[in-house]
Design a protein around this motif. Structure first.
Motif, PDB file in Angstrom:
ATOM      1  N   LYS A  14      71.861  26.012  43.376  1.00 23.38           N
ATOM      2  CA  LYS A  14      72.624  24.781  43.119  1.00 23.38           C
ATOM      3  C   LYS A  14      72.223  24.046  41.850  1.00 23.38           C
ATOM      4  O   LYS A  14      72.968  23.181  41.387  1.00 23.38           O
ATOM      5  CB  LYS A  14      72.481  23.838  44.309  1.00 23.38           C
ATOM      6  CG  LYS A  14      73.067  24.395  45.582  1.00 23.38           C
ATOM      7  CD  LYS A  14      72.977  23.423  46.718  1.00 23.38           C
ATOM      8  CE  LYS A  14      73.599  24.058  47.952  1.00 23.38           C
ATOM      9  NZ  LYS A  14      73.788  23.104  49.024  1.00 23.38           N
ATOM     10  N   PHE A  15      71.040  24.338  41.318  1.00 27.10           N
ATOM     11  CA  PHE A  15      70.520  23.600  40.169  1.00 27.10           C
ATOM     12  C   PHE A  15      69.927  24.561  39.147  1.00 27.10           C
ATOM     13  O   PHE A  15      69.374  25.587  39.519  1.00 27.10           O
ATOM     14  CB  PHE A  15      69.424  22.612  40.604  1.00 27.10           C
ATOM     15  CG  PHE A  15      69.857  21.637  41.653  1.00 27.10           C
ATOM     16  CD1 PHE A  15      70.514  20.465  41.310  1.00 27.10           C
ATOM     17  CD2 PHE A  15      69.605  21.891  42.995  1.00 27.10           C
ATOM     18  CE1 PHE A  15      70.915  19.572  42.283  1.00 27.10           C
ATOM     19  CE2 PHE A  15      70.001  20.995  43.975  1.00 27.10           C
ATOM     20  CZ  PHE A  15      70.660  19.838  43.623  1.00 27.10           C
ATOM     21  N   SER A  18      65.161  24.675  38.254  1.00 29.69           N
ATOM     22  CA  SER A  18      64.607  24.017  39.439  1.00 29.69           C
ATOM     23  C   SER A  18      63.301  24.647  39.914  1.00 29.69           C
ATOM     24  O   SER A  18      62.731  24.201  40.907  1.00 29.69           O
ATOM     25  CB  SER A  18      65.628  24.046  40.576  1.00 29.69           C
ATOM     26  OG  SER A  18      65.935  25.385  40.932  1.00 29.69           O
ATOM     27  N   GLY A  44      68.749  14.972  38.430  1.00 31.41           N
ATOM     28  CA  GLY A  44      68.920  15.660  39.702  1.00 31.41           C
ATOM     29  C   GLY A  44      67.752  15.574  40.670  1.00 31.41           C
ATOM     30  O   GLY A  44      67.726  16.294  41.669  1.00 31.41           O
ATOM     31  N   THR A  46      66.837  13.241  42.863  1.00 34.13           N
ATOM     32  CA  THR A  46      67.262  12.802  44.193  1.00 34.13           C
ATOM     33  C   THR A  46      68.106  13.875  44.876  1.00 34.13           C
ATOM     34  O   THR A  46      67.899  14.172  46.059  1.00 34.13           O
ATOM     35  CB  THR A  46      68.041  11.479  44.107  1.00 34.13           C
ATOM     36  OG1 THR A  46      67.194  10.489  43.520  1.00 34.13           O
ATOM     37  CG2 THR A  46      68.490  11.019  45.481  1.00 34.13           C
ATOM     38  N   GLU A  47      69.021  14.477  44.152  1.00 34.57           N
ATOM     39  CA  GLU A  47      69.884  15.503  44.746  1.00 34.57           C
ATOM     40  C   GLU A  47      69.066  16.708  45.210  1.00 34.57           C
ATOM     41  O   GLU A  47      69.325  17.264  46.272  1.00 34.57           O
ATOM     42  CB  GLU A  47      70.966  15.939  43.760  1.00 34.57           C
ATOM     43  CG  GLU A  47      72.046  14.898  43.523  1.00 34.57           C
ATOM     44  CD  GLU A  47      71.627  13.804  42.550  1.00 34.57           C
ATOM     45  OE1 GLU A  47      70.577  13.956  41.886  1.00 34.57           O
ATOM     46  OE2 GLU A  47      72.329  12.799  42.464  1.00 34.57           O
ATOM     47  N   MET A  48      68.057  17.096  44.413  1.00 37.07           N
ATOM     48  CA  MET A  48      67.234  18.234  44.817  1.00 37.07           C
ATOM     49  C   MET A  48      66.412  17.915  46.055  1.00 37.07           C
ATOM     50  O   MET A  48      66.327  18.731  46.968  1.00 37.07           O
ATOM     51  CB  MET A  48      66.336  18.682  43.661  1.00 37.07           C
ATOM     52  CG  MET A  48      67.079  19.463  42.605  1.00 37.07           C
ATOM     53  SD  MET A  48      66.008  20.306  41.426  1.00 37.07           S
ATOM     54  CE  MET A  48      65.632  18.974  40.317  1.00 37.07           C
ATOM     55  N   LEU A  50      67.088  15.792  48.386  1.00 39.08           N
ATOM     56  CA  LEU A  50      67.988  15.721  49.544  1.00 39.08           C
ATOM     57  C   LEU A  50      68.317  17.120  50.058  1.00 39.08           C
ATOM     58  O   LEU A  50      68.428  17.334  51.271  1.00 39.08           O
ATOM     59  CB  LEU A  50      69.256  14.942  49.196  1.00 39.08           C
ATOM     60  CG  LEU A  50      69.053  13.450  48.952  1.00 39.08           C
ATOM     61  CD1 LEU A  50      70.355  12.802  48.477  1.00 39.08           C
ATOM     62  CD2 LEU A  50      68.523  12.752  50.193  1.00 39.08           C
ATOM     63  N   GLU A  51      68.477  18.083  49.164  1.00 45.24           N
ATOM     64  CA  GLU A  51      68.694  19.476  49.578  1.00 45.24           C
ATOM     65  C   GLU A  51      67.480  20.012  50.324  1.00 45.24           C
ATOM     66  O   GLU A  51      67.609  20.725  51.315  1.00 45.24           O
ATOM     67  CB  GLU A  51      69.017  20.364  48.378  1.00 45.24           C
ATOM     68  CG  GLU A  51      70.389  20.134  47.782  1.00 45.24           C
ATOM     69  CD  GLU A  51      71.513  20.444  48.750  1.00 45.24           C
ATOM     70  OE1 GLU A  51      71.403  21.415  49.524  1.00 45.24           O
ATOM     71  OE2 GLU A  51      72.516  19.709  48.718  1.00 45.24           O
TER      72      GLU A  51
END
Length: 88
Positions: A14-15, A18, A44, A46-48, A50-51
């Motif tokens: 997704k990233f 990373s 990213g 926060t998004e990472m 959260l994943e």
């Protein structure tokens, strides 16, 4: 698949770039030492995390810090924003 492999796999799918983030989270899991990610907004973080929270069944949480956040806010009983609630 172990949690460490799952973290690397999910983040890589997704990233971009990373791997360092995945390694830091994995080391935190293995060593049971908290980790803090900081930096400019929009990369990213926060998004990472959260994943990663979606993968883990541990009682992990997140404290959103601002430039005004002091050490006493963190060490002195700050209420962390969590994504898992306890009924106790």
């Amino acid at each position: 698949m172990s949690a460490i492999n799952q973290i690397s796999s999910v983040l890589a799918s997704k990233f971009i770039n990373s791997s360092v983030f995945a390694e830091a989270i994995s080391l935190s899991l293995v060593s049971d030492i908290p980790v803090i990610f900081y930096g400019k907004g929009g990369y990213g973080k926060t998004e990472m995390i959260l994943e990663v929270f979606k993968l883990l069944s541990n009682n992990w949480g997140m404290l959103e810090c601002t430039p005004e956040t002091s050490a006493s806010d963190i060490y002195g009983g700050a209420v962390a924003k969590t994504f898992k609630t306890d009924n106790a």
